[in-house]
Design a protein around this motif. Structure first.
Motif, mmCIF file in Angstrom:
data_model
loop_
_atom_site.group_PDB
_atom_site.id
_atom_site.type_symbol
_atom_site.label_atom_id
_atom_site.label_comp_id
_atom_site.label_asym_id
_atom_site.label_seq_id
_atom_site.Cartn_x
_atom_site.Cartn_y
_atom_site.Cartn_z
ATOM 1 N N ASP A 118 51.205 85.418 78.509
ATOM 2 C CA ASP A 118 52.294 85.918 79.487
ATOM 3 C C ASP A 118 53.758 85.861 78.741
ATOM 4 N N SER A 119 54.461 86.839 78.910
ATOM 5 C CA SER A 119 55.764 86.985 78.493
ATOM 6 C C SER A 119 56.746 85.822 78.993
ATOM 7 N N ASN A 120 56.384 85.165 80.020
ATOM 8 C CA ASN A 120 57.272 83.968 80.472
ATOM 9 C C ASN A 120 56.612 82.627 80.295
ATOM 10 N N TYR A 121 55.505 82.652 79.386
ATOM 11 C CA TYR A 121 55.034 81.317 79.132
ATOM 12 C C TYR A 121 55.893 80.577 78.526
ATOM 13 N N SER A 122 55.919 79.057 78.501
ATOM 14 C CA SER A 122 56.564 77.953 77.648
ATOM 15 C C SER A 122 55.577 77.024 77.780
ATOM 16 N N HIS A 181 55.271 78.502 83.422
ATOM 17 C CA HIS A 181 56.084 79.793 83.525
ATOM 18 C C HIS A 181 57.521 79.684 83.830
ATOM 19 N N ILE A 182 58.365 80.345 83.024
ATOM 20 C CA ILE A 182 59.825 80.323 83.257
ATOM 21 C C ILE A 182 59.868 81.331 84.384
#
Length: 131
Positions: free
Chosen positions: A64-68, A72-73
């Motif tokens: 996912d592009s917002n994964y940290s 998820h951010i």
């Protein structure tokens, strides 16, 4: 998620609390792999002192592009826990609003707008071989 969801359906009493699927007193959640693998049990303590037990039932997608590494951010911070809500139409645990578009989980009361103070691993209830 599928394998643990099937175990919840066939081997446990389909218990839930607040609309969240549970196994042996642990709320089922999705979390980043930083915290463990499917079947890892943890104790979550909130800043207000409330604590509860969870079991990782699904891993947050690293694609996912917002994964940290923590989750998820989102615009409000990092979403560390995703609850596995009970889908009463099908009778199995599914992820809540992030995947289904529905929010059937009640996080009011002592959980409402609380941040996590500590996350402590407490064991491994199940191990799954993928593949």
């Amino acid at each position: 998620q599928y394998k643990l969801g099937q175990k919840w359906i066939h081997e446990f009493d389909k218990s839930c609390d607040r609309g969240i699927a549970m196994i042996n007193g642990h709320y089922l959640v999705a979390m980043a792999q930083t915290f463990g693998t499917v079947g890892t049990t943890l104790k979550i303590e909130l800043v207000n002192g409330t604590s509860f037990k969870v079991m990782i039932a699904d891993a947050k997608s690293t694609g996912d592009s917002n994964y940290s590494s923590w989750g998820h951010i989102k615009n409000y911070g990092v979403n560390i826990l995703e609850w596995q809500s009970v889908n009463t139409r099908n009778g199995y645990a599914v992820e809540t609003s992030s995947n289904s578009g529905r929010n059937e989980v009640d996080v009011s009361g002592d959980w409402f707008h609380q941040q996590i103070r500590t996350i402590t691993q407490t064991g491994q209830m199940f191990s799954f071989t993928w593949g």
